[in-house]
Enzyme design. Structure first.
Site, short mmCIF file in Angstrom:
data_model
loop_
_atom_site.label_atom_id
_atom_site.label_comp_id
_atom_site.label_asym_id
_atom_site.label_seq_id
_atom_site.Cartn_x
_atom_site.Cartn_y
_atom_site.Cartn_z
N HIS A 122 7.72 13.50 -40.19
CA HIS A 122 8.70 12.81 -41.04
C HIS A 122 8.12 12.52 -42.43
O HIS A 122 8.02 11.36 -42.86
CB HIS A 122 9.17 11.50 -40.38
N ARG A 180 17.81 13.80 -39.93
CA ARG A 180 17.61 12.91 -38.79
C ARG A 180 17.60 13.74 -37.51
O ARG A 180 18.51 14.55 -37.27
CB ARG A 180 18.72 11.86 -38.72
C1 GLV Z 1 13.71 8.93 -44.91
O1 GLV Z 1 13.87 9.40 -43.84
C2 GLV Z 1 14.74 8.28 -45.66
O2 GLV Z 1 15.81 8.03 -45.10
O3 GLV Z 1 14.52 7.99 -46.85
#
Ligand code: GLV
Length: 316
Positions: free
Chosen positions: A279, A231
């Site tokens: 991401h 994160r």
């Molecule tokens: C992706 O960021 C997840 O939390 O699966």
């Protein structure tokens, strides 16, 4: 029983088909509704990715909420506010660990083989071999050793790099190699000082937000490389840019950011020693995720405890 899926990022029919298939295999009769299209339909189980709090608040008969990803930071505040007594479960690996291991392995090799420096040499049309660091001294540190961290650490260890780790409690759990040095967050500075590559895979909680600020990142040895795929808000990006700018950090591979999508004017985009991915290190795989959720529902139906239960006090 009725399952409501809230996941605007995935075509609903993919979830419905996979869930129906696994329900059939387990002998469960289910109806699956698209909560984004039918927000008023009342469900027994919710399967969600970043659901709005007012939708959760309107679900009055929920027996459990399944988070369709590993990290629960985007759903926990809404659960606290709207459904504090409903169990929240997160995905446990479900095919994401292997993807994360791929992502981290590539970044570690990128750093070890001095690719950022070769990219700079290429820009100058410079042909010059650089010596390789001794592999046995190229320590890769994992900050966070959950499902994702452990899968990646095992891969990196299998590539013969020395691995060390730092976790909230520092407690060893199954699968953690007894030879890996493992410390708690109280010894973060000492851990950071030993990392040639730092891989950040912590969950985002009130204890980890902004944890890696200038003071902490400064503990890394000069020339260290950063990989961030958990994160973004765990790292102070302003401080990170400063340490990249003065050469303390050699480079970074970043998959996650405090703000996503990363704003177009963010200086990280243009930094020559930063690699950015949107991401994508370990996206949810619908098939394995649906299978795991249906196994969880079957466990609840039997009166057993399903895996992946989130501890709201810890935040993961
Ligand atoms: C992706 O960021 C997840 O939390 O699966």
């Amino acid at each position: 029983m009725k399952l409501a899926v809230w996941d605007p990022g995935e075509p609903f029919r993919r979830w419905r088909d996979a869930l129906m298939q696994h329900a059939g295999e387990l002998g469960l009769a289910v109806e699956v509704v698209d909560a984004t299209a039918e927000p008023d339909a009342q469900a027994d189980f919710a399967l969600v990715w970043k659901p709005p709090a007012d939708w959760l608040a309107g679900q009055l008969g929920l027996r459990a909420v399944f988070n369709l990803g590993a990290g629960v930071d985007a759903v926990l505040p809404a659960m606290h506010a709207c459904a504090p007594d409903v169990p929240l479960l997160r995905l446990e690996d479900a095919g994401m660990g292997r993807q994360m291991a791929d992502y981290v392995a590539e970044a570690v090799l990128h750093a070890y083989r001095r690719m950022p420096e070769y990219a700079a040499q290429q820009a100058r049309q410079q042909w010059a071999a650089l010596p390789l660091p001794a592999r046995g001294g190229f320590h890769v540190g994992f900050l966070g050793l959950g499902q994702m961290g452990l899968a990646a650490a095992r891969r990196v260890a299998a590539m013969d790099f020395p691995v060390l780790a730092c976790t909230r409690s520092g407690a060893r759990r199954d699968g953690v190699d007894p030879d890996w040095p493992l410390v708690s967050l109280e010894r973060l500075d000492e851990f950071l000082a030993a990392c040639r590559v730092l891989v950040v895979l912590l969950p985002l909680t009130r204890h980890t937000a902004g944890l890696l600020d200038w003071r902490a990142l400064q503990q890394l040895p000069r020339g260290a490389y950063l990989v961030s795929a958990g994160r973004g808000a765990v790292i102070d990006e302003h401080d990170l840019l400063e340490l990249l700018g003065d050469g303390h950090l050699a480079g970074a591979t970043l998959d996650v950011f405090a703000r996503e999508p990363l704003p177009a004017d963010d200086a990280l985009w243009r930094h020559p020693r930063v690699r950015i991915t949107p991401h994508v290190a370990a996206p949810t795989l619908v098939g394995p995720a649906a299978a795991q959720v249906m196994r969880g529902i079957a466990a609840i139906e039997r009166g057993d405890a399903p895996g992946g239960r989130v501890d709201p006090a810890l935040g993961y």
